[in-house]
Design a protein around this motif. Sequence first.
Motif, PDB file in Angstrom:
ATOM      1  N   SER A  75     -39.378 -49.426 -11.488  1.00  0.00           N
ATOM      2  CA  SER A  75     -38.512 -50.604 -11.447  1.00  0.00           C
ATOM      3  C   SER A  75     -38.081 -50.981 -12.858  1.00  0.00           C
ATOM      4  CB  SER A  75     -39.245 -51.780 -10.801  1.00  0.00           C
ATOM      5  OG  SER A  75     -39.591 -51.476  -9.474  1.00  0.00           O
ATOM      6  N   PRO A  76     -36.802 -50.782 -13.160  1.00  0.00           N
ATOM      7  CA  PRO A  76     -36.320 -51.169 -14.483  1.00  0.00           C
ATOM      8  C   PRO A  76     -36.294 -52.685 -14.677  1.00  0.00           C
ATOM      9  CG  PRO A  76     -34.545 -50.207 -13.181  1.00  0.00           C
ATOM     10  CD  PRO A  76     -35.790 -50.116 -12.368  1.00  0.00           C
ATOM     11  N   ALA A  77     -36.155 -53.440 -13.569  1.00  0.00           N
ATOM     12  CA  ALA A  77     -36.075 -54.900 -13.640  1.00  0.00           C
ATOM     13  C   ALA A  77     -36.720 -55.510 -12.404  1.00  0.00           C
ATOM     14  CB  ALA A  77     -34.616 -55.335 -13.739  1.00  0.00           C
ATOM     15  N   GLU A  78     -36.985 -56.802 -12.468  1.00  0.00           N
ATOM     16  CA  GLU A  78     -37.580 -57.518 -11.338  1.00  0.00           C
ATOM     17  C   GLU A  78     -36.599 -57.607 -10.162  1.00  0.00           C
ATOM     18  OE1 GLU A  78     -39.917 -59.472  -8.781  1.00  0.00           O
ATOM     19  OE2 GLU A  78     -40.618 -58.622 -10.661  1.00  0.00           O
ATOM     20  N   ARG A 113     -39.408 -52.438 -16.534  1.00  0.00           N
ATOM     21  CA  ARG A 113     -39.788 -51.089 -16.986  1.00  0.00           C
ATOM     22  C   ARG A 113     -41.227 -50.742 -16.616  1.00  0.00           C
ATOM     23  NH1 ARG A 113     -37.062 -52.652 -22.268  1.00  0.00           N
ATOM     24  NH2 ARG A 113     -34.893 -52.097 -21.902  1.00  0.00           N
ATOM     25  N   ALA A 114     -41.468 -50.676 -15.288  1.00  0.00           N
ATOM     26  CA  ALA A 114     -42.824 -50.386 -14.814  1.00  0.00           C
ATOM     27  C   ALA A 114     -42.772 -49.569 -13.532  1.00  0.00           C
ATOM     28  CB  ALA A 114     -43.577 -51.693 -14.565  1.00  0.00           C
ATOM     29  N   PHE A 115     -43.833 -48.810 -13.309  1.00  0.00           N
ATOM     30  CA  PHE A 115     -44.032 -48.126 -12.034  1.00  0.00           C
ATOM     31  C   PHE A 115     -44.655 -49.176 -11.117  1.00  0.00           C
ATOM     32  CE2 PHE A 115     -43.919 -44.871 -15.246  1.00  0.00           C
ATOM     33  CZ  PHE A 115     -43.030 -43.975 -14.687  1.00  0.00           C
ATOM     34  N   THR A 116     -44.052 -49.372  -9.949  1.00  0.00           N
ATOM     35  CA  THR A 116     -44.419 -50.519  -9.122  1.00  0.00           C
ATOM     36  C   THR A 116     -45.021 -50.177  -7.767  1.00  0.00           C
ATOM     37  OG1 THR A 116     -42.075 -50.636  -8.537  1.00  0.00           O
ATOM     38  CG2 THR A 116     -42.863 -52.172 -10.221  1.00  0.00           C
ATOM     39  N   ALA A 117     -44.922 -48.947  -7.318  1.00  0.00           N
ATOM     40  CA  ALA A 117     -45.528 -48.564  -6.037  1.00  0.00           C
ATOM     41  C   ALA A 117     -45.747 -47.063  -6.017  1.00  0.00           C
ATOM     42  CB  ALA A 117     -44.647 -48.983  -4.864  1.00  0.00           C
ATOM     43  N   LEU A 118     -46.708 -46.655  -5.192  1.00  0.00           N
ATOM     44  CA  LEU A 118     -47.059 -45.245  -5.078  1.00  0.00           C
ATOM     45  C   LEU A 118     -47.543 -44.991  -3.656  1.00  0.00           C
ATOM     46  CD1 LEU A 118     -47.416 -42.679  -6.879  1.00  0.00           C
ATOM     47  CD2 LEU A 118     -49.771 -43.426  -7.220  1.00  0.00           C
ATOM     48  N   VAL A 121     -35.745 -48.530  -8.246  1.00  0.00           N
ATOM     49  CA  VAL A 121     -35.379 -49.700  -7.454  1.00  0.00           C
ATOM     50  C   VAL A 121     -35.980 -50.944  -8.110  1.00  0.00           C
ATOM     51  CG1 VAL A 121     -35.648 -50.761  -5.167  1.00  0.00           C
ATOM     52  CG2 VAL A 121     -35.369 -48.305  -5.343  1.00  0.00           C
ATOM     53  N   SER A 122     -35.324 -52.083  -7.980  1.00  0.00           N
ATOM     54  CA  SER A 122     -35.868 -53.322  -8.527  1.00  0.00           C
ATOM     55  C   SER A 122     -37.221 -53.630  -7.880  1.00  0.00           C
ATOM     56  CB  SER A 122     -34.910 -54.491  -8.286  1.00  0.00           C
ATOM     57  OG  SER A 122     -34.912 -54.862  -6.920  1.00  0.00           O
ATOM     58  N   ALA A 123     -38.070 -54.324  -8.608  1.00  0.00           N
ATOM     59  CA  ALA A 123     -39.404 -54.654  -8.104  1.00  0.00           C
ATOM     60  C   ALA A 123     -39.333 -55.523  -6.849  1.00  0.00           C
ATOM     61  CB  ALA A 123     -40.222 -55.355  -9.193  1.00  0.00           C
ATOM     62  N   ALA A 124     -38.361 -56.422  -6.768  1.00  0.00           N
ATOM     63  CA  ALA A 124     -38.220 -57.265  -5.576  1.00  0.00           C
ATOM     64  C   ALA A 124     -37.946 -56.406  -4.343  1.00  0.00           C
ATOM     65  CB  ALA A 124     -37.103 -58.283  -5.777  1.00  0.00           C
ATOM     66  N   HIS A 125     -37.108 -55.389  -4.479  1.00  0.00           N
ATOM     67  CA  HIS A 125     -36.822 -54.498  -3.351  1.00  0.00           C
ATOM     68  C   HIS A 125     -38.006 -53.587  -3.041  1.00  0.00           C
ATOM     69  CE1 HIS A 125     -32.179 -54.988  -3.682  1.00  0.00           C
ATOM     70  NE2 HIS A 125     -32.744 -55.948  -2.968  1.00  0.00           N
ATOM     71  N   GLU A 156     -51.787 -50.941  -8.630  1.00  0.00           N
ATOM     72  CA  GLU A 156     -51.366 -52.010  -9.525  1.00  0.00           C
ATOM     73  C   GLU A 156     -50.183 -51.523 -10.346  1.00  0.00           C
ATOM     74  OE1 GLU A 156     -54.881 -52.882 -11.741  1.00  0.00           O
ATOM     75  OE2 GLU A 156     -55.934 -53.680  -9.989  1.00  0.00           O
ATOM     76  N   GLU A 157     -49.294 -52.445 -10.665  1.00  0.00           N
ATOM     77  CA  GLU A 157     -48.117 -52.141 -11.490  1.00  0.00           C
ATOM     78  C   GLU A 157     -48.568 -51.525 -12.822  1.00  0.00           C
ATOM     79  OE1 GLU A 157     -45.367 -55.325 -13.454  1.00  0.00           O
ATOM     80  OE2 GLU A 157     -44.908 -55.161 -11.303  1.00  0.00           O
ATOM     81  N   LEU A 158     -47.788 -50.543 -13.295  1.00  0.00           N
ATOM     82  CA  LEU A 158     -48.125 -49.850 -14.536  1.00  0.00           C
ATOM     83  C   LEU A 158     -46.909 -49.832 -15.456  1.00  0.00           C
ATOM     84  CD1 LEU A 158     -50.071 -48.001 -16.207  1.00  0.00           C
ATOM     85  CD2 LEU A 158     -49.084 -46.080 -14.942  1.00  0.00           C
ATOM     86  N   PRO A 159     -46.988 -50.521 -16.599  1.00  0.00           N
ATOM     87  CA  PRO A 159     -45.860 -50.493 -17.539  1.00  0.00           C
ATOM     88  C   PRO A 159     -45.582 -49.076 -18.042  1.00  0.00           C
ATOM     89  CG  PRO A 159     -47.377 -52.271 -18.079  1.00  0.00           C
ATOM     90  CD  PRO A 159     -48.059 -51.404 -17.040  1.00  0.00           C
ATOM     91  N   LEU A 160     -44.320 -48.729 -18.107  1.00  0.00           N
ATOM     92  CA  LEU A 160     -43.914 -47.407 -18.585  1.00  0.00           C
ATOM     93  C   LEU A 160     -44.499 -47.111 -19.962  1.00  0.00           C
ATOM     94  CD1 LEU A 160     -42.139 -44.826 -18.498  1.00  0.00           C
ATOM     95  CD2 LEU A 160     -40.297 -46.223 -19.457  1.00  0.00           C
TER      96      LEU A 160
END
Length: 150
Positions: A46-49, A58-63, A9-13, A97-101
């Motif tokens: 999140s592939p995109a913002e 391209r980051a893991f944004t939530a867990l 899902v996008s980071a905004a969502h 915290e966000e983690l780049p792939l």
Amino acid sequence: MENAWLGVVSAAHVRLGVAGGFAQVQHGKRHGLDRMRRGDGFAYYSPAETMGGRTPLRAFTALGVVADDATFQHDGAMYPGTSFRPFRRRVSWLDVEELPLDEVKDHLDLTSTPNWGYALRRGLLPLSLHDVGLLRARMAAGTVPAWTSA
């Protein structure tokens, strides 16, 4: 924890879901959410913002951890002037915290096969316990939280 899931899902969502205490995937469809159980791990990639955004994230944004066994439908229309009422699951989100792939790509089961990125198009897929544990250890803000049912 017996199972873990990855939503794409996008980071905004993702931020909307974290703020609201829910997960929503596959454009609000119910089927994938019904496969989850209380206590399952859940991560967002999140592939995109923004949805359809041209700038890759391209980051893991939530867990988090699936909080209960109920899939529910959003009350009222999500967007003014539409009848879109997506299905969701309650998730207890961890402080991460966000983690780049690129920082973990070489260590994940998810990315160990050729064409692994194609599976992300499904929007929801099983995530190995190894991968969710690695993400938890790398994304935790401050101390590493214990996995608990909400």
